[in-house]
Structures are given as C-alpha cells and as structure tokens.
Scaffold this active site. Sequence first.
Site, short mmCIF file in Angstrom:
data_model
loop_
_atom_site.label_atom_id
_atom_site.label_comp_id
_atom_site.label_asym_id
_atom_site.label_seq_id
_atom_site.Cartn_x
_atom_site.Cartn_y
_atom_site.Cartn_z
N ASP A 10 0.86 -1.19 0.00
CA ASP A 10 0.00 0.00 0.00
C ASP A 10 0.89 1.23 0.00
O ASP A 10 1.83 1.34 0.80
CB ASP A 10 -0.89 -0.03 1.26
CG ASP A 10 -1.95 1.07 1.26
OD1 ASP A 10 -3.12 0.75 1.51
OD2 ASP A 10 -1.59 2.24 1.05
N ASP A 105 -4.09 2.35 -5.05
CA ASP A 105 -2.79 2.35 -4.38
C ASP A 105 -2.49 1.12 -3.54
O ASP A 105 -1.54 1.12 -2.78
CB ASP A 105 -2.62 3.63 -3.55
CG ASP A 105 -3.16 3.49 -2.15
OD1 ASP A 105 -4.22 2.84 -1.99
OD2 ASP A 105 -2.53 4.02 -1.23
N GLU A 106 -3.29 0.07 -3.67
CA GLU A 106 -2.96 -1.11 -2.88
C GLU A 106 -3.30 -2.39 -3.64
O GLU A 106 -4.22 -2.43 -4.45
CB GLU A 106 -3.67 -1.10 -1.52
CG GLU A 106 -5.13 -1.31 -1.55
CD GLU A 106 -5.79 -1.19 -0.19
OE1 GLU A 106 -5.52 -2.01 0.69
OE2 GLU A 106 -6.60 -0.26 -0.03
#
Length: 353
Positions: A10, A105-106
């Site tokens: 992340d 974003d992860e």
Amino acid sequence: MTIPCIIHADLDAFYASVEALDNPLLKGKPVLVGGSPEGRGVVASCSYEARSFGVRAAMPMAQAMRLCPHAIVTPPRFHRYEEMSGKIMALFRSITPLVEPISLDEAFLDITHLGERGVPMTVVGRSLKERVKAETGLVISVGVASSKSVAKIASDACKPDGLLVVEPGQERAFLSPLPVKDLWGVGPRTEERLRAEGILTLGDLARQSDAWARQRFGKRGPELLALSRGEDHRPVLPEHEAKSMSAEVTFESDLSDPEAIAFQLSKLCLRVALRLAREGVKGRTVTVKLRLADFTTFTRSLSLPAPVSDAAAIQRAAQHLVSKETRPGRRFRLLGVGVSNFTGEGQLSLLES
Ligand code: DCP
Ligand code: MG
C-alpha cells in the site's frame, strides 16, 4: 503442504505523495489533497507531516485547516494518480502474474513461488520497496504473511515506509494484542457491539466460540472469528478475474443540475474505460450507483446487447440510467459507474496477450 506467501503493498499517503513528487516544494510539508476548505470539501489524502497535527482522511477540509493552518491544500488530479497506479501495478506484475489490485494504491501479490524456492520474505519485501522507490519515486509499506487478511493488517501496522513479515505460525500472536477495528470488515458499529461485550482486542475475539459468534453476528460471526485467529483461505484473484470495474465520486456539494451530473458521469466513465482498456476486458452490464443528500444509496443496472469497453458507450448506458433518477429538487451526494458481466471475448484477448 505449501504455505502461501502473500504480500499486501500500500502506497504511503498516495495522492499527497504524488503531489510532492511532481512539486518538490511540497516535500516534507503538511500537504492535504481534497476539496476546498470553503466548500464542504473533505481530505482525500494527507501527508504524514499533516497527520502529526491530527489530520486524517475523510475529515472536513475546514477542520483539517484548523488543526494545521499552514498546510498546503491542493485539488486531486485523478488522471495522474491512475497513471502512477498503472506503473506500480505493472511493476507488481513483473514479480508475479497473481496481482489483485484493491484500489489505485494497494494490491495483494501471491509470491508463494518465491517462498517455495526458499527466498526469505524480508528479501522479497525489501527489494519490492526499493524497486518501487527507484522506478516511481514513491514509498510503499509492505506486509507479508500466509494470508490476505494478515498481510493487510501487517502493512497497516508498519506504515509509513514499513516492512513487516509475519512468520507462519506467528499469525495469532501477531493479531492478538491489536484492537478489533484493525480487522478488515470490522466497522464502527461492529466495534461498538463487540466493545459492549467486553471484547476489545482480536485476542479477546479469537477466544470466543462459533456458537457465540453466530448468535450475535449470524453467518458472518464464525467468519470474523476465523479472521481474528489469522485463518483466511481466500486466494489472490488477478484483476481480469474480477467481476466488475467501477469508479465513484463524492461531490463537494450535492448536485441536482442534470448538466453538472452528466459532466461528472462522463469523467467517471472515462476512468472505468481506462481500467477496462488496461485489462483488455469488455462488459455487458453497466451499473450506476447513486447516493442522495440524505445518504439513501441505490444502484440501477442495464444489460446491453453487446459488451462495451469504450467511454462513450458506457456513458450512453449510464446516462440513460441516471436520467431516469434525476428530478427537480433531488440532490445527489455520490455518483458511481461500474461495468460487469465480462465476456469471453475480452477474457480471450487477455489469455492471448
Ligand atoms: N482516498 C480518498 N478518500 C478516503 C480515503 C482514501 O479519496 N476517505 C484516496 C486518497 C488516498 C488513496 O485513496 O491517497 C489511498 O487511500 P489510503 O487509505 O491508502 O490512504 P493514503 O495512501 O493516502 O495513506 P496511507 O495508505 O499511508 O494511510
Ligand atoms: Mg495508501
């Protein structure tokens, strides 16, 4: 028996970090990305410098500015974040094809094959962090464990710029002292219900019986118990095996003007089309998600005769659905668009590539 090795990666303060990357003047400063403090804007992302003043994501921007008056506020640039996200996901896929993006974003990465070859997980984690830093300039936190749930909690626990490996067999000891809210799927209401029963930590929860959990939480109860014990057998599913792709936006102030809504819709359709193109899939069902000013939320779907992937076609269907829901005085707080029901055609081209 092979023990699964799963990474949860992340990005740290994603939107805020991209802004600092593109504008070095922001480096090391409290940065808030989100709506304007004058409107009803909220903080989407804040740098760790801003967090030291108590600022958090989803906080009203006006409140964040009271906590940290010298913070630099910048509006979001979604296209840029999607571009960076694409780069990072591609980097992840160069390590394993088994990458499951959870958001921009992860992602989860299944690296069991490296574990089987005896590569130490700290080495994999460190090299992943170094590559992301070298190739994108961004910083990720990495959790490694034998399951998705534990890997995710590990990466959250070591933020920012962290690396945490939970060795097989240590899952329960790692989870035990953590508050129940750290578990994926435990929101404020479940937390409150557990607290009322004197259950504060995952260790407290892990000690309960299935019957106890079922009585209080139904079918979900035993699932929660298993997760609190570090038992989670869900596989990492690459995105092309995902059932749908979607994008949504919460407005700074509720919208009722059909033209303004159509404009927002067009931007969402473009985002969804980009993701579909990236994965080379098409879908036959277009869904819109609508949230009214009073937080009533509902979806409307339309199945098309042929699968679509381009923004214009998605938009035609989405607009048709939304137009049936707009009327004078009805104000919308959130709008979302999704495409699902992926077809063999798209899947085939994926296999070919
Ligand atoms: N996001 C948002 N609104 C929220 C939460 C997140 O718009 N309420 C967006 C902005 C974030 C991005 O999603 O940059 C990723 O969300 P994260 O929860 O991972 O938050 P950050 O990456 O900003 O911070 P960190 O992961 O370091 O806690
Ligand atoms: Mg993040």
